[in-house]
Design an enzyme around this catalytic site. Structure first.
Site, short mmCIF file in Angstrom:
data_model
loop_
_atom_site.label_atom_id
_atom_site.label_comp_id
_atom_site.label_asym_id
_atom_site.label_seq_id
_atom_site.Cartn_x
_atom_site.Cartn_y
_atom_site.Cartn_z
N SER A 108 29.84 43.70 64.98
CA SER A 108 30.76 42.66 64.51
C SER A 108 30.06 41.44 63.96
O SER A 108 28.95 41.11 64.36
CB SER A 108 31.64 42.19 65.68
OG SER A 108 32.32 43.25 66.30
N ILE A 119 37.97 34.98 63.86
CA ILE A 119 38.17 36.27 63.21
C ILE A 119 36.90 37.10 63.38
O ILE A 119 35.82 36.71 62.94
CB ILE A 119 38.49 36.09 61.71
CG1 ILE A 119 39.68 35.15 61.52
CG2 ILE A 119 38.71 37.45 61.05
CD1 ILE A 119 40.98 35.61 62.14
N GLU A 120 37.05 38.24 64.05
CA GLU A 120 35.95 39.19 64.23
C GLU A 120 36.18 40.33 63.27
O GLU A 120 37.27 40.90 63.22
CB GLU A 120 35.96 39.69 65.68
CG GLU A 120 34.87 40.68 66.00
CD GLU A 120 34.93 41.14 67.46
OE1 GLU A 120 34.11 42.01 67.82
OE2 GLU A 120 35.79 40.68 68.22
N ILE A 121 35.18 40.64 62.47
CA ILE A 121 35.26 41.76 61.53
C ILE A 121 34.20 42.75 61.95
O ILE A 121 33.02 42.40 62.10
CB ILE A 121 35.04 41.30 60.08
CG1 ILE A 121 35.98 40.15 59.73
CG2 ILE A 121 35.23 42.49 59.13
CD1 ILE A 121 35.67 39.48 58.43
#
Length: 126
Positions: A108, A119-121
């Site tokens: 991540s 916001i974690e992608i």
């Protein structure tokens, strides 16, 4: 009893900046539904948008911009995500780092949206 998440609601203090982030940076599709309501669509889910002070009923007891912590699984490799974030001028707060997702390990990066939601992608790690 519960199978999956259909949608969630994000409250923003700055609709224009929020739309720009989720459409241009995150690659979601903006749609309008009902009586002028807006949502960000991605895959089989969506994020309904409420503007602080103009929320639709019913709503959370204390809808507050910047109170979400969301994790999204990317449809592209994390290197492409990082390149897009850098091209958009979005600072990466942390990562890439290894984490534990709902179904597997994930790798991540963390950013903030215009309302300062975390916001974690992520990408799935086999």
């Amino acid at each position: 009893m519960i199978d999956h998440l259909d949608h969630l609601v994000l409250t923003t203090a700055n609709e224009e900046a929020c739309v720009r982030f989720y459409v241009e940076t995150m690659g979601m599709t903006l749609e309008t539904f009902g009586a002028g309501r807006r949502a960000f669509r991605f895959g089989n889910q969506k994020i309904n948008l409420h503007v602080k002070g103009h929320e639709f009923e019913p709503k959370a007891e204390l809808p507050t911009p910047g109170s979400l912590d969301l994790c999204f699984i990317a449809s592209v490799p994390l290197e492409e995500v990082v390149a897009r974030l850098q091209a958009q001028g979005v600072p990466i707060l942390e990562g890439p780092v290894m984490r534990t997702g709902a179904t597997s390990r994930i790798r991540s990066v963390y950013v903030r949206d215009p309302d300062l939601n975390l916001i974690e992608i992520s990408e799935l790690v086999p």
